[in-house]
Design a protein around this motif. Sequence first.
Motif, short mmCIF file in Angstrom:
data_model
loop_
_atom_site.label_atom_id
_atom_site.label_comp_id
_atom_site.label_asym_id
_atom_site.label_seq_id
_atom_site.Cartn_x
_atom_site.Cartn_y
_atom_site.Cartn_z
N MET A 167 -88.80 -54.35 93.93
CA MET A 167 -87.91 -53.23 94.17
C MET A 167 -86.65 -53.64 94.92
O MET A 167 -85.54 -53.22 94.61
CB MET A 167 -88.66 -52.15 94.97
N PHE A 168 -86.83 -54.51 95.91
CA PHE A 168 -85.73 -54.82 96.81
C PHE A 168 -84.81 -55.90 96.26
O PHE A 168 -83.74 -56.13 96.81
CB PHE A 168 -86.28 -55.19 98.19
N SER A 169 -85.23 -56.55 95.18
CA SER A 169 -84.34 -57.55 94.58
C SER A 169 -83.21 -56.88 93.81
O SER A 169 -82.22 -57.53 93.47
CB SER A 169 -85.14 -58.48 93.65
N PHE A 170 -83.34 -55.57 93.54
CA PHE A 170 -82.28 -54.85 92.83
C PHE A 170 -81.20 -54.32 93.77
O PHE A 170 -80.18 -53.81 93.30
CB PHE A 170 -82.88 -53.66 92.06
N MET A 171 -81.44 -54.39 95.08
CA MET A 171 -80.45 -53.86 96.02
C MET A 171 -79.14 -54.60 95.86
O MET A 171 -79.09 -55.83 95.85
CB MET A 171 -80.95 -54.02 97.46
N GLY A 172 -78.07 -53.90 95.70
CA GLY A 172 -76.76 -54.49 95.45
C GLY A 172 -76.15 -53.96 94.17
O GLY A 172 -74.94 -54.09 93.94
N THR A 173 -76.99 -53.35 93.32
CA THR A 173 -76.49 -52.76 92.08
C THR A 173 -75.43 -51.71 92.36
O THR A 173 -74.46 -51.54 91.61
CB THR A 173 -77.65 -52.13 91.28
N GLU A 174 -75.60 -51.00 93.48
CA GLU A 174 -74.72 -49.89 93.83
C GLU A 174 -73.37 -50.34 94.40
O GLU A 174 -72.47 -49.52 94.56
CB GLU A 174 -75.41 -48.96 94.83
N ILE A 175 -73.20 -51.63 94.67
CA ILE A 175 -71.97 -52.11 95.29
C ILE A 175 -70.75 -51.81 94.42
O ILE A 175 -69.65 -51.57 94.94
CB ILE A 175 -72.07 -53.63 95.58
N VAL A 176 -70.94 -51.79 93.11
CA VAL A 176 -69.79 -51.56 92.22
C VAL A 176 -69.15 -50.21 92.49
O VAL A 176 -67.93 -50.05 92.33
CB VAL A 176 -70.22 -51.69 90.74
N THR A 177 -69.92 -49.20 92.91
CA THR A 177 -69.32 -47.89 93.20
C THR A 177 -68.49 -47.92 94.47
O THR A 177 -67.62 -47.08 94.67
CB THR A 177 -70.41 -46.80 93.33
N ILE A 178 -68.76 -48.88 95.35
CA ILE A 178 -67.96 -49.07 96.56
C ILE A 178 -66.72 -49.88 96.22
O ILE A 178 -65.60 -49.53 96.60
CB ILE A 178 -68.80 -49.77 97.65
N ALA A 179 -66.92 -50.97 95.48
CA ALA A 179 -65.81 -51.86 95.14
C ALA A 179 -64.80 -51.19 94.22
O ALA A 179 -63.59 -51.42 94.34
CB ALA A 179 -66.33 -53.14 94.50
N ALA A 180 -65.28 -50.35 93.30
CA ALA A 180 -64.38 -49.73 92.32
C ALA A 180 -63.33 -48.85 92.98
O ALA A 180 -62.25 -48.65 92.41
CB ALA A 180 -65.18 -48.91 91.32
N ALA A 181 -63.63 -48.34 94.18
CA ALA A 181 -62.66 -47.50 94.89
C ALA A 181 -61.41 -48.30 95.28
O ALA A 181 -60.37 -47.71 95.59
CB ALA A 181 -63.29 -46.88 96.13
N GLU A 182 -61.51 -49.63 95.27
CA GLU A 182 -60.36 -50.48 95.59
C GLU A 182 -59.78 -51.12 94.32
O GLU A 182 -59.20 -52.20 94.37
CB GLU A 182 -60.76 -51.55 96.60
N SER A 183 -59.95 -50.44 93.20
CA SER A 183 -59.36 -50.90 91.95
C SER A 183 -58.42 -49.83 91.42
O SER A 183 -58.49 -48.67 91.82
CB SER A 183 -60.48 -51.17 90.92
N PRO A 184 -57.50 -50.19 90.53
CA PRO A 184 -56.53 -49.22 90.02
C PRO A 184 -57.16 -48.06 89.25
O PRO A 184 -56.63 -46.96 89.21
CB PRO A 184 -55.63 -50.06 89.10
N ASN A 185 -58.32 -48.31 88.59
CA ASN A 185 -58.95 -47.27 87.77
C ASN A 185 -60.44 -47.21 88.08
O ASN A 185 -61.27 -47.71 87.31
CB ASN A 185 -58.73 -47.57 86.28
N PRO A 186 -60.80 -46.60 89.22
CA PRO A 186 -62.21 -46.60 89.64
C PRO A 186 -63.14 -45.89 88.67
O PRO A 186 -64.26 -46.34 88.45
CB PRO A 186 -62.18 -45.90 91.00
N GLU A 187 -62.71 -44.78 88.07
CA GLU A 187 -63.58 -44.04 87.17
C GLU A 187 -64.03 -44.90 85.99
O GLU A 187 -65.19 -44.91 85.61
CB GLU A 187 -62.88 -42.79 86.66
#
Length: 473
Positions: free
Chosen positions: A217-237
């Motif tokens: 279960m805990f080896s998957f932790m980090g999948t959600e980082i993209v929703t944090i990182a995308a906020a610092e991109s030109p087109n997060p959606e």
Amino acid sequence: MATTKPDTSTEEAPTSLGSNLKPRHITMISIAGVIGAGLFVGSANAIEKAGPAVLISYALAGTLVVLVMRMLGEMATANPDTGSFSVYADRALGRWAGFSVGWLYWWFWVLVIPVEATAAAKILTDLVGGEQWIWALAVTLLLTVTNLASVGNYGEFEFWFALIKVVAIVAFILVGVAAIFGWIPDSTVSGVNHLWEPDGFMPNGFGAVIAGMLITMFSFMGTEIVTIAAAESPNPEKGITKAVNSVIWRISLFYIGSIFVVVALMPYNKLDDGSYQSVLEAIGIPGSKIIMDIVILTAVASCLNSALYTASRMMFSLGTRHDAPQVVRSLTPKGVPWVAVLMSMVVGFLAVIGNYVLPDKIFAWLLATSGAIALFVYLTIAASQWRLGRVLRAEGQRPPVRMWLFPYLTGVVMLFILAVLILMVFDNDQRQAIIFSAISAVIIIGAGIIVQKRSRYHSDDEGAQPRYREGAS
């Protein structure tokens, strides 16, 4: 030095940060975000416990992650924010929830720093020699400097780290499939007979499959980082939508695909040198140990890089909501929250030192305080989407990503997570993690409730409406 505007609205936080993450950065972060060091290092333990039926363990854990990412994707595409699920919990459940899950998540990633720095140091010491503590210091400082320079630097480092991980896993699967079909002349293994040999597909019963799931279960932790990182991109959606829509094939290929190769070719109780290295050596690949050391070192560096990035952005988001000291909102001219990066690094490196000077038992207790935080985060995401999903549908909004079978499947996910947490209490290997994690959660939630009560008290004194309203969207 530029600073954010004093407005407390979380809506301004993403625009205050940099926006230098390129589409290729977001794409690669999303693709390789599921490939953590735990896949290479921890999979052997899960296989030993569950046998070939570990495939069911990974399928169950992976299904949970897919559904959680679907829920998070709905909220994130409707309103991208660098605070991600912490902000959504704030809006859906109250300030106490956003405060608590934000700080718990920050604590989790800060404790990842010493684990990954120590792992990197051990590998570098074996490869080139030297003192472990020097390597741990060097790796941590290097990645801190890259995170301080610009978010583009984080993205660039992570792009190449991720690319190496993806290439390694794909190559491993291709070589493994070739061995299964008997296309490698010098290989000592072939076929898929180890899926049921030596003791059957499920040698230790279904209870061991559940125990294996708790490990994976805990080896998957980090999948959600993209929703944090995308906020610092030109087109997060767009970035979040692509990441969420592709999470099924990513988990299926990188986790279930590679683990299938391992359990098909090797007896589950003979993985002495780690699952992937054992397979490569049996196939006859020269330099298998060095290859795996380099791949694991890359995965560890990637995880450490992301830990510093993620912890600092969560702390920055907490600061924008006045749930952390306001100094953490300080930005460099390139939009990097430098104080949040340094504070996360300092706390993390103190834990690195603790890993060397504290008795093993004490440091193990410290790590156990974050052992179940992944599940706490998942439960919070589901509960937040349960509330905000109703608001979105009532208002007629249709974000690019929508949760399937809402609200029924969301409810099933919450019940499943609660069941897993209960199972951890009865699992000897997981009991310490759930108990210590529960203690840390109770302390932080208590602090969050106090903060929320004080906020309401001051709002009433000033004759203003509280900023945190139940069900606010």
